[in-house]
Scaffold this motif. Structure first.
Motif, PDB file in Angstrom:
ATOM      1  N   THR A 262     -71.537  26.724  23.754  1.00  0.00           N
ATOM      2  CA  THR A 262     -72.714  26.475  22.925  1.00  0.00           C
ATOM      3  C   THR A 262     -73.820  27.475  23.206  1.00  0.00           C
ATOM      4  OG1 THR A 262     -72.189  24.111  22.890  1.00  0.00           O
ATOM      5  CG2 THR A 262     -74.420  24.742  22.248  1.00  0.00           C
ATOM      6  N   SER A 266     -75.398  29.659  20.321  1.00  0.00           N
ATOM      7  CA  SER A 266     -76.835  29.521  20.070  1.00  0.00           C
ATOM      8  C   SER A 266     -77.538  30.859  20.190  1.00  0.00           C
ATOM      9  CB  SER A 266     -77.446  28.524  21.061  1.00  0.00           C
ATOM     10  OG  SER A 266     -76.893  27.231  20.900  1.00  0.00           O
ATOM     11  N   PRO A 278     -84.980  25.415  18.529  1.00  0.00           N
ATOM     12  CA  PRO A 278     -83.697  24.928  19.041  1.00  0.00           C
ATOM     13  C   PRO A 278     -83.078  23.836  18.173  1.00  0.00           C
ATOM     14  CG  PRO A 278     -85.289  25.139  20.819  1.00  0.00           C
ATOM     15  CD  PRO A 278     -86.049  25.331  19.544  1.00  0.00           C
ATOM     16  N   ALA A 282     -79.347  24.019  16.581  1.00  0.00           N
ATOM     17  CA  ALA A 282     -78.348  22.967  16.803  1.00  0.00           C
ATOM     18  C   ALA A 282     -77.789  22.455  15.485  1.00  0.00           C
ATOM     19  CB  ALA A 282     -78.971  21.820  17.599  1.00  0.00           C
ATOM     20  N   ASP A 283     -78.647  22.268  14.492  1.00  0.00           N
ATOM     21  CA  ASP A 283     -78.188  21.774  13.190  1.00  0.00           C
ATOM     22  C   ASP A 283     -77.315  22.811  12.492  1.00  0.00           C
ATOM     23  OD1 ASP A 283     -78.340  19.627  11.133  1.00  0.00           O
ATOM     24  OD2 ASP A 283     -79.219  21.228   9.941  1.00  0.00           O
ATOM     25  N   LYS A 286     -73.903  22.727  13.918  1.00  0.00           N
ATOM     26  CA  LYS A 286     -73.220  21.500  13.518  1.00  0.00           C
ATOM     27  C   LYS A 286     -72.554  21.630  12.158  1.00  0.00           C
ATOM     28  CE  LYS A 286     -74.131  16.565  12.732  1.00  0.00           C
ATOM     29  NZ  LYS A 286     -75.180  15.503  12.746  1.00  0.00           N
TER      30      LYS A 286
END
Length: 341
Positions: A262, A266, A278, A282-283, A286
């Motif tokens: 991750t 990221s 952040p 993260a979205d 996803k």
């Protein structure tokens, strides 16, 4: 008004323009059409034209950052040629792979380009439509204008899905204008130049943060759609089969790495998509790498679901199976290089 079919002469004219763009973007000499070229030590160069700057490219960036492509003796380089400009770059030999929507690649193929689709990296709709503040539904776009990238592009064809339940007809009840990449569309909405835009992550998340309403979410439904695919010249693929198979094997590793590391994913999103929040990062992960197949086989049904949305009659009529060649991905799978599927 339906978009006109791009004939061979117009396609060649577009190719000439793209060659000039690529020459200005690339570094060093432009490789010959037969291959990507080799650096000292047997490293093979593969240049990829990206049809858009979106989260679907995260595995490519991770593959470069983590040295996964380098492990396979591949020097992967990327440039962005938004919309339908990417597929014509293949014919010049300036790039070896076009990372574009199936609709973009199909448009080039029916116009006479000897291209084939060798993988679909994001086989679902990857768009959301945003309207002016106060809007709640696509049905409110009667008499309005929606912005997409370019005629025949993935964003252009996705508008058909976004507007399907509205009862409105393109060209009669609403208009579509073409103004470039996700960033340009976002700016057009903010400035009030257009009434709605259709964009992909991370632009979608950023537009929503600015208070513009999401009036059609195509991502959540995961409807079959060829948002992002690898297109290659048939002649290059035939002459460089081992190189292409190695690339697809390395790509599969990069997808796995994007899911399991991750921090690396990221970092790639933050750097290449200019993200700072952040929560947005993260979205974005996803809805992108979490659902992307490691080995990107192209399903005929996905091709058909995409081409039927085209404004180009020749694309709609094209035999979906004639547009793809899964033999390279199948060979990469047999090598068993990646741990994912």
């Amino acid at each position: 008004m339906r978009a006109r079919r791009v004939g061979p002469l117009r396609w060649v004219a577009g190719l000439a323009a793209v060659m000039l763009i690529v020459a200005g973007c690339g570094s060093g000499a432009t490789p010959a059409a037969g291959g990507g070229g080799s650096a000292p030590g047997g490293v093979r160069t593969i240049k990829i034209a990206l049809g858009a700057t979106t989260a679907a490219s995260i595995p490519l960036w991770v593959g470069i950052d983590k040295g996964i492509f380098a492990k396979h003796n591949l020097d992967v380089q990327m440039i962005t040629l938004s919309g339908t400009k990417a597929p014509p770059a293949l014919a010049s030999g300036s790039v070896q792979i076009s990372d574009s929507g199936i609709s973009d690649l199909a448009g080039a193929i029916v116009a006479g380009s000897p291209i084939t689709i060798v993988g679909t990296t994001y086989p679902f709709q990857f768009f959301r439509m945003y309207g002016k503040k106060g809007m709640t539904s696509p049905s409110q776009l009667a008499g309005k204008t929606i912005a997409a990238s370019s005629a025949g592009s993935a964003s252009d064809t996705a508008i058909e899905s976004a507007m399907a339940a509205s009862g409105l007809q393109r060209g009669k009840d609403y208009q579509v204008t073409f103004i470039g990449d996700n960033g340009a569309r976002s700016a057009a909405l903010e400035q009030g130049v257009v009434d709605a835009i259709i964009v992909s992550p991370p632009t979608a998340q950023l537009v929503e943060q600015k208070g513009f309403p999401d009036i059609a979410d195509l991502i959540s439904d995961k409807a079959p759609y060829g948002y992002s695919s690898f297109g290659v010249l048939k002649s290059w693929a035939a002459d460089n089969r081992a190189e292409l198979v190695d690339f697809l094997s390395a790509y599969a590793e990069a997808v796995d790495a994007s899911r399991t590391d991750t921090q690396a994913a990221s970092a790639a999103a933050t750097k290449n998509l200019n993200l700072t929040d952040p929560a947005v990062v993260a979205d974005v992960l996803k809805v992108s790498v979490a659902v992307m197949p490691a080995f990107p086989s192209t399903d005929v049904a996905t091709v058909a679901a995409t081409t039927k949305l085209s404004q180009n009659p020749a694309v709609v009529k094209a035999d979906p199976s004639s547009l793809i060649d899964n033999s390279f991905v199948d060979e990469a799978k047999k090598k068993g290089t990646a741990g994912g599927s």
